[in-house]
Design a protein around this motif. Structure first.
Motif, PDB file in Angstrom:
ATOM      1  N   TRP A  12     -30.436  53.911  94.510  1.00 58.43           N
ATOM      2  CA  TRP A  12     -30.442  55.019  93.259  1.00 58.43           C
ATOM      3  C   TRP A  12     -32.132  55.134  93.342  1.00 58.43           C
ATOM      4  CZ3 TRP A  12     -27.432  50.777  94.115  1.00 58.43           C
ATOM      5  CH2 TRP A  12     -26.190  51.188  93.732  1.00 58.43           C
ATOM      6  N   PRO A  13     -32.557  56.373  93.733  1.00 59.92           N
ATOM      7  CA  PRO A  13     -33.835  56.854  93.768  1.00 59.92           C
ATOM      8  C   PRO A  13     -34.838  56.459  92.419  1.00 59.92           C
ATOM      9  CG  PRO A  13     -32.811  58.355  95.031  1.00 59.92           C
ATOM     10  CD  PRO A  13     -31.816  57.590  94.074  1.00 59.92           C
ATOM     11  N   GLU A  14     -34.252  56.741  91.353  1.00 55.29           N
ATOM     12  CA  GLU A  14     -34.930  56.709  90.209  1.00 55.29           C
ATOM     13  C   GLU A  14     -34.748  55.375  89.529  1.00 55.29           C
ATOM     14  OE1 GLU A  14     -33.001  59.687  90.596  1.00 55.29           O
ATOM     15  OE2 GLU A  14     -34.945  60.467  91.435  1.00 55.29           O
ATOM     16  N   GLY A  15     -33.795  54.437  90.037  1.00 61.80           N
ATOM     17  CA  GLY A  15     -33.589  53.171  89.648  1.00 61.80           C
ATOM     18  C   GLY A  15     -32.172  53.198  88.380  1.00 61.80           C
ATOM     19  N   ASP A  16     -31.995  54.566  88.042  1.00 66.07           N
ATOM     20  CA  ASP A  16     -30.741  54.608  87.082  1.00 66.07           C
ATOM     21  C   ASP A  16     -29.577  54.391  88.092  1.00 66.07           C
ATOM     22  OD1 ASP A  16     -29.246  55.033  85.080  1.00 66.07           O
ATOM     23  OD2 ASP A  16     -29.954  57.095  84.656  1.00 66.07           O
ATOM     24  N   ARG A  17     -28.776  53.466  87.831  1.00 62.40           N
ATOM     25  CA  ARG A  17     -27.436  53.471  88.709  1.00 62.40           C
ATOM     26  C   ARG A  17     -26.304  54.199  87.916  1.00 62.40           C
ATOM     27  NH1 ARG A  17     -27.085  47.860  91.900  1.00 62.40           N
ATOM     28  NH2 ARG A  17     -29.310  47.733  92.625  1.00 62.40           N
ATOM     29  N   ASP A  18     -26.815  54.931  86.885  1.00 64.90           N
ATOM     30  CA  ASP A  18     -25.498  55.909  86.293  1.00 64.90           C
ATOM     31  C   ASP A  18     -25.815  57.268  86.873  1.00 64.90           C
ATOM     32  OD1 ASP A  18     -24.639  53.837  84.633  1.00 64.90           O
ATOM     33  OD2 ASP A  18     -25.989  54.372  82.914  1.00 64.90           O
ATOM     34  N   SER A  19     -26.755  57.532  87.653  1.00 65.99           N
ATOM     35  CA  SER A  19     -27.035  59.024  88.168  1.00 65.99           C
ATOM     36  C   SER A  19     -27.824  58.836  89.392  1.00 65.99           C
ATOM     37  CB  SER A  19     -27.645  59.692  87.039  1.00 65.99           C
ATOM     38  OG  SER A  19     -29.125  59.359  87.049  1.00 65.99           O
ATOM     39  N   ASN A  20     -27.177  59.876  90.388  1.00 65.39           N
ATOM     40  CA  ASN A  20     -28.046  60.200  91.577  1.00 65.39           C
ATOM     41  C   ASN A  20     -27.745  58.907  92.522  1.00 65.39           C
ATOM     42  OD1 ASN A  20     -29.449  62.129  93.046  1.00 65.39           O
ATOM     43  ND2 ASN A  20     -31.061  61.314  92.726  1.00 65.39           N
ATOM     44  N   GLY A  21     -26.605  58.407  92.507  1.00 60.72           N
ATOM     45  CA  GLY A  21     -26.601  57.474  93.823  1.00 60.72           C
ATOM     46  C   GLY A  21     -26.373  57.864  94.823  1.00 60.72           C
TER      47      GLY A  21
END
Length: 257
Positions: A204-213
């Motif tokens: 998860w590039p931004e560290g947010d596991r709810d999006s953009n995995g």
């Protein structure tokens, strides 16, 4: 035989989050760690050298940019560092443990930031050299398991938001084609041999596991091991970095016999 691959985003940070405590419970034969962000010399605590493993490192002494390590329960016949790509070995790191009929490698491929044409060109050249290397070693009388952070997501099933990432390094058409060619040449994405789900992401590039995995962490194996893959999972119950550990079980002996 269990192999764990993990891109740490800094091994000290991952250790602080409990990675080594978790590792004690896994009974892995091999552990391949990428993106150490420190040198072996910086790791003074015994925590980083579990007594049940032989630990080997290929890092940038004095640098903080990358570095890889491989832990193996059995003493290898040989350790190889680098791929012989000249200065590319400093941008993309590789270490390999050789046994009787099996080699286990740990790879950290170069990354290209969006909009950085020079980095993208260097990454492309590295993967061209890597492809030639992998084609050559197909003819060796041994099997290969290459674990790592490849900085490429292969198919649409490996990306949560394909439209967002279609023009970003890591999911460019030419990068996906490179992975296509590797699979066509006889190599196998071990995880995809036993799991075809479209929501299995390891980064998860931004560290947010709810999006953009994205799934950019692979264990690529030579074709002789295609039917030896027993189990595969991405461990997500705890967060040790922006990457999830890749856990794969193989129906082979550690020696490769």
């Amino acid at each position: 035989m269990r192999i764990i691959s993990f891109s740490a985003d800094g091994i000290k940070n991952a250790a602080d989050r409990g990675f080594y405590d978790w590792l004690k419970e896994q009974d892995a034969e091999f552990v391949c760690i990428q993106d150490l962000q420190c040198s072996e010399y910086d790791l003074q605590d015994n925590l980083y050298f579990p007594p049940e493993y032989n630990a080997y490192f290929f890092d940038d002494v004095g640098g903080k940019a990358n570095g890889v390590a491989i832990y193996t329960r059995q003493l290898p016949k040989a350790i190889m560092t680098g791929l012989g790509f000249s200065d590319f070995d400093m941008e993309g790191r590789y270490i390999q443990a050789d046994f009787e009929n099996l080699s286990v490698g740990c790879l950290l491929a170069p990354r290209a930031e969006p909009g950085n044409a020079d980095q993208l060109a260097r990454k492309s050249e590295f993967f061209s050299l890597l492809q030639n290397h992998l084609l050559k070693i197909r003819n060796k009388r041994r099997e290969f398991i290459i674990c790592g952070n490849w900085h490429i997501a292969h198919t649409a099933a490996d990306v949560q938001d394909t439209e967002r990432n279609s023009s970003i390094p890591g999911f460019l058409a030419e990068e996906r084609q490179w992975m296509d060619e590797l699979i066509e040449a006889g190599y196998v994405d071990a995880f995809r041999e036993i799991n075809s789900d479209r929501d299995e992401f390891s980064w998860w590039p931004e560290g947010d596991r709810d999006s953009n995995g994205m799934r950019t962490d692979f264990q690529i194996v030579s074709k002789g091991l295609k039917y030896s893959v027993d189990y595969g999972a991405l461990y997500k119950a705890r967060e040790f970095s922006n990457h999830a550990p890749v856990i794969m079980d193989y129906d082979i002996e550690p020696s490769g016999s």
